[in-house]
Design a protein around this motif. Structure first.
Motif, PDB file in Angstrom:
ATOM      1  N   MET A 142       0.834  -1.202   0.000  1.00 21.73           N
ATOM      2  CA  MET A 142       0.000   0.000   0.000  1.00 21.73           C
ATOM      3  C   MET A 142       0.873   1.258   0.000  1.00 21.73           C
ATOM      4  N   GLN A 143       1.975   1.205   0.734  1.00 24.51           N
ATOM      5  CA  GLN A 143       2.899   2.344   0.724  1.00 24.51           C
ATOM      6  C   GLN A 143       3.419   2.606  -0.686  1.00 24.51           C
ATOM      7  N   LYS A 144       3.716   1.522  -1.412  1.00 19.57           N
ATOM      8  CA  LYS A 144       4.200   1.675  -2.788  1.00 19.57           C
ATOM      9  C   LYS A 144       3.122   2.299  -3.667  1.00 19.57           C
ATOM     10  N   ARG A 145       1.869   1.929  -3.432  1.00 20.26           N
ATOM     11  CA  ARG A 145       0.767   2.521  -4.204  1.00 20.26           C
ATOM     12  C   ARG A 145       0.628   4.019  -3.896  1.00 20.26           C
ATOM     13  N   VAL A 146       0.816   4.379  -2.643  1.00 22.94           N
ATOM     14  CA  VAL A 146       0.783   5.800  -2.281  1.00 22.94           C
ATOM     15  C   VAL A 146       1.900   6.543  -3.005  1.00 22.94           C
ATOM     16  N   ALA A 147       3.073   5.933  -3.040  1.00 23.63           N
ATOM     17  CA  ALA A 147       4.211   6.552  -3.722  1.00 23.63           C
ATOM     18  C   ALA A 147       3.941   6.717  -5.212  1.00 23.63           C
ATOM     19  N   ILE A 148       3.261   5.749  -5.810  1.00 21.98           N
ATOM     20  CA  ILE A 148       2.900   5.868  -7.228  1.00 21.98           C
ATOM     21  C   ILE A 148       1.884   6.993  -7.420  1.00 21.98           C
ATOM     22  N   ALA A 149       0.890   7.053  -6.530  1.00 22.64           N
ATOM     23  CA  ALA A 149      -0.107   8.128  -6.607  1.00 22.64           C
ATOM     24  C   ALA A 149       0.567   9.498  -6.514  1.00 22.64           C
ATOM     25  N   ARG A 150       1.525   9.622  -5.612  1.00 25.76           N
ATOM     26  CA  ARG A 150       2.257  10.890  -5.481  1.00 25.76           C
ATOM     27  C   ARG A 150       3.070  11.181  -6.743  1.00 25.76           C
ATOM     28  N   ALA A 151       3.675  10.132  -7.320  1.00 27.47           N
ATOM     29  CA  ALA A 151       4.522  10.314  -8.501  1.00 27.47           C
ATOM     30  C   ALA A 151       3.731  10.774  -9.717  1.00 27.47           C
ATOM     31  N   ILE A 152       2.444  10.401  -9.802  1.00 29.64           N
ATOM     32  CA  ILE A 152       1.640  10.789 -10.965  1.00 29.64           C
ATOM     33  C   ILE A 152       0.742  11.987 -10.690  1.00 29.64           C
ATOM     34  N   ALA A 153       0.850  12.557  -9.485  1.00 28.58           N
ATOM     35  CA  ALA A 153      -0.055  13.656  -9.097  1.00 28.58           C
ATOM     36  C   ALA A 153       0.019  14.840 -10.052  1.00 28.58           C
ATOM     37  N   LEU A 154       1.211  15.143 -10.538  1.00 28.22           N
ATOM     38  CA  LEU A 154       1.390  16.292 -11.440  1.00 28.22           C
ATOM     39  C   LEU A 154       1.221  15.902 -12.906  1.00 28.22           C
ATOM     40  N   ASN A 155       0.673  14.688 -13.132  1.00 30.24           N
ATOM     41  CA  ASN A 155       0.430  14.205 -14.491  1.00 30.24           C
ATOM     42  C   ASN A 155       1.704  14.263 -15.332  1.00 30.24           C
ATOM     43  N   PRO A 156       2.757  13.571 -14.909  1.00 27.51           N
ATOM     44  CA  PRO A 156       4.058  13.700 -15.567  1.00 27.51           C
ATOM     45  C   PRO A 156       4.096  13.068 -16.958  1.00 27.51           C
ATOM     46  N   ARG A 157       4.997  13.573 -17.774  1.00 24.77           N
ATOM     47  CA  ARG A 157       5.255  12.975 -19.082  1.00 24.77           C
ATOM     48  C   ARG A 157       6.250  11.827 -18.957  1.00 24.77           C
ATOM     49  N   TYR A 158       7.085  11.910 -17.902  1.00 21.28           N
ATOM     50  CA  TYR A 158       8.145  10.923 -17.700  1.00 21.28           C
ATOM     51  C   TYR A 158       8.052  10.404 -16.264  1.00 21.28           C
ATOM     52  N   LEU A 159       8.099   9.078 -16.118  1.00 20.89           N
ATOM     53  CA  LEU A 159       8.015   8.473 -14.790  1.00 20.89           C
ATOM     54  C   LEU A 159       9.232   7.575 -14.576  1.00 20.89           C
ATOM     55  N   PHE A 160      10.027   7.907 -13.554  1.00 13.19           N
ATOM     56  CA  PHE A 160      11.215   7.129 -13.215  1.00 13.19           C
ATOM     57  C   PHE A 160      10.945   6.313 -11.953  1.00 13.19           C
ATOM     58  N   CYS A 161      11.264   5.025 -12.008  1.00 13.10           N
ATOM     59  CA  CYS A 161      11.011   4.129 -10.884  1.00 13.10           C
ATOM     60  C   CYS A 161      12.302   3.397 -10.523  1.00 13.10           C
ATOM     61  N   ASP A 162      12.739   3.549  -9.279  1.00 11.27           N
ATOM     62  CA  ASP A 162      13.963   2.897  -8.822  1.00 11.27           C
ATOM     63  C   ASP A 162      13.611   1.666  -7.986  1.00 11.27           C
ATOM     64  N   GLU A 163      13.864   0.492  -8.534  1.00 10.75           N
ATOM     65  CA  GLU A 163      13.590  -0.776  -7.847  1.00 10.75           C
ATOM     66  C   GLU A 163      12.201  -0.760  -7.183  1.00 10.75           C
ATOM     67  N   PRO A 164      11.136  -0.611  -7.966  1.00  8.53           N
ATOM     68  CA  PRO A 164       9.796  -0.473  -7.376  1.00  8.53           C
ATOM     69  C   PRO A 164       9.320  -1.680  -6.584  1.00  8.53           C
ATOM     70  N   ASN A 165       9.909  -2.863  -6.843  1.00 12.76           N
ATOM     71  CA  ASN A 165       9.461  -4.066  -6.140  1.00 12.76           C
ATOM     72  C   ASN A 165      10.348  -4.452  -4.967  1.00 12.76           C
ATOM     73  N   SER A 166      11.287  -3.601  -4.639  1.00 14.28           N
ATOM     74  CA  SER A 166      12.204  -3.905  -3.538  1.00 14.28           C
ATOM     75  C   SER A 166      11.440  -4.105  -2.231  1.00 14.28           C
ATOM     76  N   GLY A 167      11.674  -5.232  -1.571  1.00 16.03           N
ATOM     77  CA  GLY A 167      11.059  -5.510  -0.278  1.00 16.03           C
ATOM     78  C   GLY A 167       9.639  -6.030  -0.335  1.00 16.03           C
ATOM     79  N   LEU A 168       9.112  -6.261  -1.540  1.00 17.64           N
ATOM     80  CA  LEU A 168       7.732  -6.735  -1.667  1.00 17.64           C
ATOM     81  C   LEU A 168       7.702  -8.241  -1.937  1.00 17.64           C
ATOM     82  N   ASP A 169       6.628  -8.885  -1.506  1.00 20.32           N
ATOM     83  CA  ASP A 169       6.469 -10.302  -1.798  1.00 20.32           C
ATOM     84  C   ASP A 169       6.117 -10.476  -3.278  1.00 20.32           C
ATOM     85  N   PRO A 170       6.301 -11.674  -3.843  1.00 21.03           N
ATOM     86  CA  PRO A 170       6.084 -11.884  -5.285  1.00 21.03           C
ATOM     87  C   PRO A 170       4.701 -11.475  -5.787  1.00 21.03           C
ATOM     88  N   LYS A 171       3.665 -11.806  -5.024  1.00 23.30           N
ATOM     89  CA  LYS A 171       2.307 -11.470  -5.462  1.00 23.30           C
ATOM     90  C   LYS A 171       2.110  -9.961  -5.526  1.00 23.30           C
TER      91      LYS A 171
END
Length: 256
Positions: A142-171
């Motif tokens: 859920m924290q990662k989803r919040v971070a994604i929501a924040r990252a797209i808040a300004l409706n960006p043209r470019y989205l950079f993600c650094d190891e987005p799955n770090s620390g998450l379970d496979p599912k």
């Protein structure tokens, strides 16, 4: 689209990137992959503008970063969304407060419009009844989803993600990958993901740049990665037992 043309980078006289050229395509999930210490994070920082290459240039939709004025660079930064490895949420802010942060800092929208935009982004990433919760009260996914929501808040043209799955379970990792892919296609963004997760590579690797010891050794996609003749890429891909079994299956299939 972001283009890297003959990018080289040194630190303290030691070369870490060697003449890298690659195109990160609009409307696709562009993955930068490689082993730890390969130079992929340095390359990503050069793309963002956090580091300046000694040679070569970075071009944003025809605009050379090195030739931009200070005002043009500031404007470009408002077009960039960032998803950090550890989510980097403000512990003393609620979910809503975290998503509102870039809007308050950079958006020309009215307060009411900012609030509406924040609610939309929170809903878009699938969070329900979480506005008033703090990061410590929600799961890592859920924290990662919040971070994604924040990252797209300004409706960006470019989205950079650094190891987005770090620390998450496979599912949960698969759900985050699918969300990033959906958002990329929905908003036609240029999404760049720095990862070493082979599940992400095979799941959403529409355009893949493989960095090895500072060199760009291979560029392709999830369909062609198993057909690569790059030994360094094969060593990286088939490092795990699971993908060794995949390799054996493919070899047997080719023989039959």
């Amino acid at each position: 689209m972001i283009e890297a043309k003959n990018v080289s980078k040194w630190f303290d006289g030691q070369r870490v990137l060697y003449d890298i050229s690659a195109t990160l395509e609009t409307g696709k999930t562009n993955l930068i992959i490689g082993q730890s210490g390969s130079g992929k994070t340095v390359f990503m920082k050069c793309l963002i503008g956090l580091l300046h290459p000694e040679e070569g240039e970075i071009i944003y939709d025809g605009r050379s970063f090195s030739e931009m004025s200070s005002d043009e660079k500031k404007k470009l930064h408002t077009e960039i969304g960032m998803l950090f490895q550890g989510s980097a949420l403000f512990d003393n802010e609620t979910v809503l407060g975290n998503v509102m942060f870039p809007l308050k800092m950079f958006s020309p929208l009215s307060a009411a419009e900012q609030l509406e935009r924040a609610h939309f982004c929170i809903q878009r990433v699938g969070l329900v009844n979480a506005d008033n919760k703090y990061p410590s009260e929600i799961s890592g996914g859920m924290q990662k989803r919040v971070a994604i929501a924040r990252a797209i808040a300004l409706n960006p043209r470019y989205l950079f993600c650094d190891e987005p799955n770090s620390g998450l379970d496979p599912k949960t990792s698969i759900l985050i990958d699918e969300l990033l892919s959906d958002i990329t296609h929905e908003y036609n963004m240029t999404t760049i993901i720095n990862t070493h997760d082979m599940n992400s590579v095979l799941g959403i690797g529409e355009n893949i740049v493989f960095i090895n010891k500072g060199h760009c050794d291979w560029i392709g996609n999830d369909k062609s990665i198993f057909k690569s003749k790059s030994q360094s890429l094969n060593d990286f891909v088939f490092a795990s037992k699971l993908f060794q079994e995949v390799k054996l299956f493919l070899e047997r299939d080719a023989e039959s």
